[in-house]
Design a protein around this motif. Structure first.
Motif, short mmCIF file in Angstrom:
data_model
loop_
_atom_site.label_atom_id
_atom_site.label_comp_id
_atom_site.label_asym_id
_atom_site.label_seq_id
_atom_site.Cartn_x
_atom_site.Cartn_y
_atom_site.Cartn_z
N LYS A 29 -7.15 -32.30 130.53
CA LYS A 29 -6.22 -31.16 130.48
C LYS A 29 -6.38 -30.35 129.20
N SER A 30 -6.75 -31.01 128.11
CA SER A 30 -6.66 -30.41 126.79
C SER A 30 -7.75 -29.37 126.53
N PRO A 31 -7.37 -28.18 126.06
CA PRO A 31 -8.39 -27.19 125.68
C PRO A 31 -9.13 -27.58 124.41
N GLU A 32 -8.62 -28.60 123.69
CA GLU A 32 -9.28 -29.05 122.46
C GLU A 32 -10.48 -29.96 122.74
N ILE A 33 -10.61 -30.45 123.97
CA ILE A 33 -11.69 -31.36 124.32
C ILE A 33 -12.70 -30.64 125.21
N ASP A 34 -13.95 -30.64 124.79
CA ASP A 34 -14.99 -29.89 125.50
C ASP A 34 -15.73 -30.71 126.53
N SER A 35 -15.96 -31.99 126.25
CA SER A 35 -16.62 -32.85 127.22
C SER A 35 -16.15 -34.28 127.04
N VAL A 36 -16.20 -35.04 128.13
CA VAL A 36 -15.75 -36.43 128.12
C VAL A 36 -16.80 -37.29 128.81
N LEU A 37 -17.18 -38.36 128.14
CA LEU A 37 -18.04 -39.38 128.74
C LEU A 37 -17.22 -40.65 128.91
N VAL A 38 -17.22 -41.21 130.12
CA VAL A 38 -16.57 -42.50 130.34
C VAL A 38 -17.63 -43.51 130.77
N ILE A 39 -17.45 -44.74 130.32
CA ILE A 39 -18.39 -45.82 130.65
C ILE A 39 -17.59 -46.93 131.30
N HIS A 48 -14.38 -33.98 137.37
CA HIS A 48 -13.95 -32.81 136.60
C HIS A 48 -15.19 -32.20 135.97
N PRO A 49 -15.22 -30.87 135.79
CA PRO A 49 -16.40 -30.25 135.16
C PRO A 49 -16.71 -30.77 133.75
N LYS A 50 -15.70 -31.24 133.03
CA LYS A 50 -15.92 -31.76 131.67
C LYS A 50 -16.36 -33.21 131.66
N LEU A 51 -16.30 -33.88 132.81
CA LEU A 51 -16.43 -35.34 132.86
C LEU A 51 -17.81 -35.81 133.29
N LYS A 52 -18.34 -36.77 132.54
CA LYS A 52 -19.55 -37.49 132.92
C LYS A 52 -19.22 -38.98 132.91
N GLU A 53 -19.72 -39.70 133.90
CA GLU A 53 -19.46 -41.14 133.98
C GLU A 53 -20.76 -41.92 134.04
N ILE A 54 -20.82 -42.99 133.25
CA ILE A 54 -21.93 -43.93 133.30
C ILE A 54 -21.41 -45.26 133.83
N ILE A 55 -22.06 -45.80 134.83
CA ILE A 55 -21.72 -47.13 135.34
C ILE A 55 -22.66 -48.13 134.67
#
Length: 227
Positions: A29-39, A48-55
Motif C-alpha cells: 500500500k505504501s508509496p514509500e516502498i518501490d519494490s518488495v521481494l518475498v522468500i 501486485h506490480p511491486k511484488l516478486k516472490e522466490i520459492i
C-alpha cells in the motif's frame, strides 16, 4: 525542485505467517516502498506490480539465491516460530541460526541495508534470564546489532491486532480482538496494531545509522512519525 526520494526496495521474510503478511500488506500500500521481494517455502498468495516472490526450501542455505538478493536497502524480518511444544535445539536453529544466516547473507550483499527484526515483548537482552526463548531472542537481537548493516531495529511488540483482511492471522484473534481497546488503555506498551508495526518499519527508512530496541510505545511513536 524538492529533493528526490531514494528508492526503497525491501525484502520481507515470513509472509505466510501473520506478522510477515501484515508487513507485506502495508508495504504494498505504501508509496514509500518501490519494490518488495518475498522468500517463502510456499506461495504467499499475493500478486501486485511491486511484488516478486522466490520459492526456496532451505532457509539455512541462501547461497543459491545470492545473485537475486543484491540491490535491496531493507529487510523486514517477521519469520519465527513459537517455543511451545518445540525442543530447545529446534527452537534455537529456527530462531537464532536461521535468522543470522539470512542476515549475514544480506549484510554481505547490501552494505546500506536497514534490518528490522521482530522478536517480541519480554526478550532478554542479558541472555541470562530464566526463559529459554527470551534468551535466544536476546542473543539474536544482540548479534544482529553487530552485523555491518547501516541500521538495525529490534521490534518487541506484545499483542498485535491483525489487519481485518489478513489470511494468516491466528484464528483465536477474532475471539480476543475486542479486548484490544481495553488493553491499549491499561497497558499501551503491550498493544499495537499490525498497521502500526509495519508503518514503524517503513519509517525506519527515513532514519540514518541507528541501532535501537523498540518496545510497544516506541513502535507506536515511530509509526506516527510524519513521512
Amino acid at each position: 525542485m524538492g529533493k528526490t526520494r531514494a528508492e526503497n526496495n525491501v525484502i520481507i521474510m515470513g509472509t505466510t505467517g501473520m506478522v510477515g503478511e501484515g508487513i507485506l500488506i502495508q508495504c504494498l500500500k505504501s508509496p514509500e516502498i518501490d519494490s518488495v521481494l518475498v522468500i517463502n517455502r510456499k506461495p504467499c498468495g499475493y500478486a501486485h506490480p511491486k511484488l516478486k516472490e522466490i520459492i526456496h526450501q532451505d532457509f539455512l542455505d541462501f547461497s543459491p539465491l545470492e545473485n537475486q538478493l543484491a540491490g535491496y536497502n531493507a529487510c523486514f524480518f517477521g519469520l519465527g516460530i513459537s517455543s511451545v511444544g518445540v525442543d530447545d535445539d529446534t527452537y534455537y536453529k529456527m530462531t537464532y541460526t536461521l535468522t543470522m544466516h539470512v542476515a549475514q547473507t544480506l549484510a554481505k550483499l547490501n552494505e546500506d541495508m536497514t534490518f528490522c527484526y521482530v522478536s517480541g515483548g519480554g526478550t532478554d537482552s542479558t541472555e541470562k534470564g530464566r526463559l529459554k526463548w527470551a534468551r535466544v531472542k536476546g542473543k539474536t537481537e544482540n548479534d544482529l546489532m553487530i552485523l555491518p548493516f547501516e541500521q538495525v531495529f529490534n521490534f518487541r511488540p506484545g499483542f498485535i491486532k491483525p489487519i481485518k483482511t489478513q489470511k494468516y492471522a491466528h484464528k483465536f484473534y477474532k475471539y480476543v480482538n475486542w479486548t484490544f481497546p481495553i488493553g491499549r488503555k491499561i497497558y499501551p506498551n503491550g498493544f499495537c496494531t499490525m498497521e502500526e508495526l509495519a508503518n514503524a518499519m517503513i519509517n525506519t527508512l527515513s532514519h540514518n545509522n541507528e541501532r535501537r530496541i523498540l518496545e510497544g510505545k516506541d513502535i507506536i511513536a515511530l509509526a506516527n512519525e510524519p513521512s
